[in-house]
Write a protein that holds these residues in place. Structure first.
Motif, mmCIF file in Angstrom:
data_model
loop_
_atom_site.group_PDB
_atom_site.id
_atom_site.type_symbol
_atom_site.label_atom_id
_atom_site.label_comp_id
_atom_site.label_asym_id
_atom_site.label_seq_id
_atom_site.Cartn_x
_atom_site.Cartn_y
_atom_site.Cartn_z
ATOM 1 N N ARG A 178 -6.951 -11.615 3.993
ATOM 2 C CA ARG A 178 -8.392 -10.820 3.599
ATOM 3 C C ARG A 178 -7.940 -9.308 4.215
ATOM 4 N NH1 ARG A 178 -10.543 -15.747 6.916
ATOM 5 N NH2 ARG A 178 -9.958 -14.819 8.685
ATOM 6 N N CYS A 179 -7.155 -9.312 5.122
ATOM 7 C CA CYS A 179 -6.631 -7.652 5.959
ATOM 8 C C CYS A 179 -6.335 -6.829 4.459
ATOM 9 C CB CYS A 179 -6.069 -7.949 6.949
ATOM 10 S SG CYS A 179 -6.267 -6.041 8.080
ATOM 11 N N ALA A 180 -4.816 -7.847 3.552
ATOM 12 C CA ALA A 180 -4.601 -7.288 2.214
ATOM 13 C C ALA A 180 -5.257 -6.937 1.932
ATOM 14 C CB ALA A 180 -3.000 -8.394 2.411
ATOM 15 N N ARG A 181 -6.315 -7.323 1.527
ATOM 16 C CA ARG A 181 -7.518 -6.826 0.417
ATOM 17 C C ARG A 181 -8.222 -5.590 0.127
ATOM 18 N NH1 ARG A 181 -8.934 -14.095 -1.018
ATOM 19 N NH2 ARG A 181 -7.029 -14.310 -2.387
ATOM 20 N N ARG A 182 -8.619 -5.867 1.041
ATOM 21 C CA ARG A 182 -9.535 -4.366 1.690
ATOM 22 C C ARG A 182 -7.983 -3.142 1.233
ATOM 23 N NH1 ARG A 182 -10.999 -7.446 6.688
ATOM 24 N NH2 ARG A 182 -9.571 -5.647 7.941
ATOM 25 N N ASN A 183 -7.130 -3.284 1.949
ATOM 26 C CA ASN A 183 -5.841 -2.323 1.941
ATOM 27 C C ASN A 183 -4.821 -2.280 0.666
ATOM 28 O OD1 ASN A 183 -5.353 -1.512 5.139
ATOM 29 N ND2 ASN A 183 -4.611 -3.445 5.479
ATOM 30 N N LEU A 184 -5.682 -2.858 0.044
ATOM 31 C CA LEU A 184 -4.631 -2.834 -1.459
ATOM 32 C C LEU A 184 -5.768 -3.029 -2.592
ATOM 33 C CD1 LEU A 184 -1.961 -5.265 -1.215
ATOM 34 C CD2 LEU A 184 -1.557 -2.627 -0.396
ATOM 35 N N GLY A 214 -7.851 -0.185 -3.160
ATOM 36 C CA GLY A 214 -7.700 1.059 -3.143
ATOM 37 C C GLY A 214 -6.893 0.902 -4.425
ATOM 38 N N ALA A 215 -5.785 0.231 -4.609
ATOM 39 C CA ALA A 215 -4.505 0.565 -5.492
ATOM 40 C C ALA A 215 -4.716 -0.530 -6.794
ATOM 41 C CB ALA A 215 -3.676 0.318 -5.227
ATOM 42 N N GLY A 216 -5.572 -1.830 -7.050
ATOM 43 C CA GLY A 216 -6.107 -2.483 -7.756
ATOM 44 C C GLY A 216 -5.235 -3.435 -7.417
ATOM 45 N N GLY A 217 -4.595 -3.849 -6.391
ATOM 46 C CA GLY A 217 -3.340 -4.823 -6.213
ATOM 47 C C GLY A 217 -4.216 -6.066 -5.870
ATOM 48 N N ARG A 218 -4.113 -7.902 -6.183
ATOM 49 C CA ARG A 218 -4.437 -9.299 -6.780
ATOM 50 C C ARG A 218 -3.502 -8.993 -4.883
ATOM 51 N NH1 ARG A 218 -3.410 -8.727 -12.833
ATOM 52 N NH2 ARG A 218 -1.994 -6.661 -12.309
ATOM 53 N N VAL A 219 -4.431 -10.252 -4.268
ATOM 54 C CA VAL A 219 -3.647 -10.743 -3.253
ATOM 55 C C VAL A 219 -3.672 -12.162 -3.345
ATOM 56 C CG1 VAL A 219 -3.501 -10.735 -0.612
ATOM 57 C CG2 VAL A 219 -3.998 -8.594 -2.183
ATOM 58 N N TYR A 220 -2.910 -12.865 -2.722
ATOM 59 C CA TYR A 220 -2.862 -14.488 -3.120
ATOM 60 C C TYR A 220 -2.660 -15.778 -1.763
ATOM 61 C CZ TYR A 220 -1.988 -12.255 -7.762
ATOM 62 O OH TYR A 220 -2.025 -11.344 -8.836
ATOM 63 N N ALA A 260 1.149 -1.379 0.248
ATOM 64 C CA ALA A 260 0.138 0.105 -0.225
ATOM 65 C C ALA A 260 1.415 1.108 -0.052
ATOM 66 C CB ALA A 260 -0.829 0.362 1.274
ATOM 67 N N ALA A 261 2.568 1.725 0.703
ATOM 68 C CA ALA A 261 3.158 2.010 1.020
ATOM 69 C C ALA A 261 3.328 2.742 -0.823
ATOM 70 C CB ALA A 261 3.928 1.912 2.243
ATOM 71 N N LEU A 262 4.454 1.616 -0.857
ATOM 72 C CA LEU A 262 4.825 1.789 -2.244
ATOM 73 C C LEU A 262 3.755 2.293 -3.549
ATOM 74 C CD1 LEU A 262 6.856 -1.596 -2.298
ATOM 75 C CD2 LEU A 262 7.480 1.035 -2.354
ATOM 76 N N ALA A 263 1.991 1.424 -3.507
ATOM 77 C CA ALA A 263 1.596 2.275 -4.665
ATOM 78 C C ALA A 263 0.985 3.094 -4.416
ATOM 79 C CB ALA A 263 0.027 1.695 -4.242
ATOM 80 N N ALA A 264 1.025 4.337 -2.954
ATOM 81 C CA ALA A 264 0.920 5.626 -2.670
ATOM 82 C C ALA A 264 2.059 6.273 -2.873
ATOM 83 C CB ALA A 264 0.833 5.706 -1.088
ATOM 84 N N ALA A 265 2.819 5.853 -2.991
ATOM 85 C CA ALA A 265 4.587 6.234 -3.397
ATOM 86 C C ALA A 265 4.340 6.972 -4.662
ATOM 87 C CB ALA A 265 5.473 6.206 -2.650
ATOM 88 N N VAL A 266 4.447 5.307 -5.766
ATOM 89 C CA VAL A 266 4.477 5.398 -7.366
ATOM 90 C C VAL A 266 3.441 5.223 -8.048
ATOM 91 C CG1 VAL A 266 6.401 4.734 -9.090
ATOM 92 C CG2 VAL A 266 6.894 5.051 -6.403
ATOM 93 N N PRO A 267 2.217 6.149 -7.115
ATOM 94 C CA PRO A 267 1.379 5.951 -8.352
ATOM 95 C C PRO A 267 1.353 4.928 -9.904
ATOM 96 C CG PRO A 267 0.792 7.718 -6.890
ATOM 97 C CD PRO A 267 2.304 7.591 -7.482
ATOM 98 N N GLY A 268 0.669 4.167 -10.089
ATOM 99 C CA GLY A 268 0.412 3.629 -11.502
ATOM 100 C C GLY A 268 1.412 2.408 -11.485
ATOM 101 N N VAL A 269 1.486 1.598 -10.280
ATOM 102 C CA VAL A 269 2.823 0.452 -10.358
ATOM 103 C C VAL A 269 1.472 -0.384 -10.403
ATOM 104 C CG1 VAL A 269 4.993 1.445 -9.448
ATOM 105 C CG2 VAL A 269 2.313 0.063 -7.617
ATOM 106 N N GLU A 270 1.763 -1.588 -10.873
ATOM 107 C CA GLU A 270 1.190 -2.947 -10.664
ATOM 108 C C GLU A 270 1.599 -4.046 -9.772
ATOM 109 O OE1 GLU A 270 1.213 -6.633 -13.319
ATOM 110 O OE2 GLU A 270 1.266 -5.213 -14.584
ATOM 111 N N LEU A 271 1.021 -3.791 -8.761
ATOM 112 C CA LEU A 271 0.899 -4.637 -7.297
ATOM 113 C C LEU A 271 0.128 -5.943 -7.624
ATOM 114 C CD1 LEU A 271 1.676 -3.504 -4.641
ATOM 115 C CD2 LEU A 271 -0.497 -2.241 -4.098
#
Length: 268
Positions: free
Chosen positions: A139-145, A147-153, A117-128
Motif C-alpha cells: 500500500r505504501c509503495a503504490r503511493r510512492n511509485l 507518480g512514476a507510473g510504477g506498478r506494484v504487486y 522511486a529513486a531510480l525513476a527519479a534518477a532516470v526518468p522514463g523507465v518502466e517500473l
C-alpha cells in the motif's frame, strides 16, 4: 472611541530546549536534529507533544513524521513498514548507472518502494515494476511509485509478477532481508520492535532470500540484465557462490563512507 480588537492568545508551544531534553532523555542520539524536524512538521502544540511522546516511546522518527528522506526524495513510510536506510543509496547509484530511458526496472522486496522511486527519479522514463509480500508495504509503495507510473504487486518474490515481464527486466534491484535470524535480537529496538520481521529476517545465515532470488532471477532478466542486492561484508563469499550457482557473473562493490556492500550479478 473604538476599542482595540481582541487577539487570541498565542498557542503555548513547547520550548525547543524542552523537546531536545525529552528526546535526549529517551536515548535519541541525534536529539537536536530530531527536535528541529519535529518542530518544523508539527502543525499544533498538541501535535508536537504527541509526536515527541511517540518518538520518546521508541517509535522510529520516520514513522512518527510519516516519511523518510532517501536519495533526495521524501518517501512515505507507514507504521510497521521497513524504513529505507541511507546506505541503500549506494545500491541506487550503482543501479542507476546501468539504466537508460525506456529500460525495465524491477524493485523486488520493495518495502516502501524507495529504491524504485529513486531510480525513476534518477532516470526518468523507465518502466517500473515492484513487488513485496507485506500488504502494508505494498500500500505504501503504490503511493510512492504512482507518480512514476510504477506498478506494484503483492506476493512472494516473483510469484505475483505478470508473465509478460519474464525475460524483459534490465535492472532487478532485490534488496532482500539479510539479517541472520540469530542476530535479530541484537538490532536496535527501532527496527526490532517497529518494523515487520519479514523485512529483516534472512534466515539462519541471512542468505535464504538471496538464494531463492538467485535461483529464479535469470528467467526474468533480459540478456545482459543485472541483479543488484545489498549484503554485509562477511556474507560476500557465500552470496557470490549463490549467485554464480544461479548462472550469473557476479562481483561486489563497497562504499566505506556508507558502510554499504552491493552484489552485482549479470546475466550473460
Amino acid at each position: 472611541m473604538s476599542e482595540p480588537l481582541a487577539r487570541s492568545p498565542r498557542p503555548l508551544w513547547p520550548h525547543p530546549d524542552d523537546v531536545v531534553t525529552a528526546l535526549r532523555t529517551a536515548g535519541c542520539v541525534f536529539a537536536e536534529e530530531e527536535a528541529s524536524l519535529l518542530l518544523e512538521v508539527a502543525r499544533t502544540p498538541d501535535e508536537l507533544t504527541a509526536m515527541v511522546a511517540r518518538r520518546a516511546s521508541g517509535l522510529p522518527l520516520e514513522h512518527v513524521v510519516g516519511w523518510a528522506e532517501f536519495a533526495g526524495l521524501r518517501i512515505e513510510v507507514d507504521a510497521g513498514v521497513f524504513v529505507p536506510r541511507r546506505r541503500t543509496e549506494f545500491l541506487v547509484a550503482r543501479a542507476a548507472a546501468l539504466l537508460r530511458p525506456g529500460a525495465v526496472v524491477l524493485d523486488l522486496c520493495c518495502g516502501s518502494g524507495a529504491v524504485g522511486a529513486a531510480l525513476a527519479a534518477a532516470v526518468p522514463g523507465v518502466e517500473l515494476h515492484a513487488a513485496d509480500l507485506d500488504p502494508a508495504a505494498v500500500r505504501c509503495a503504490r503511493r510512492n511509485l504512482a507518480g512514476a507510473g510504477g506498478r506494484v504487486y503483492e506476493g512472494d518474490l516473483f510469484a505475483p509478477l505478470p508473465a509478460g515481464l519474464r525475460g524483459r527486466v534490465d535492472v532487478l534491484a532485490a534488496n532482500v532481508p539479510y539479517v541472520p535470524t540469530g542476530d535479530i535480537p541484537l538490532l536496535p529496538s527501532e527496527a526490532r520492535d517497529h518494523e515487520a520481521p519479514l523485512a529483516l529476517d534472512g534466515g539462519a545465515d541471512g542468505l535464504d532470500l538471496l538464494r531463492r532470488v538467485a535461483r529464479s532471477a535469470r528467467a526474468w532478466l533480459a540478456p545482459g540484465g543485472t541483479l543488484l542486492s545489498e549484503t554485509s561484508e562477511p556474507q560476500v563469499p557465500p552470496a557470490l557462490r549463490a549467485l554464480r550457482a544461479g548462472g550469473f557473473t557476479a562481483t561486489t562493490a563497497h562504499d566505506p563512507d556508507l558502510d554499504a556492500t552491493v552484489l552485482m550479478a549479470t546475466r550473460e
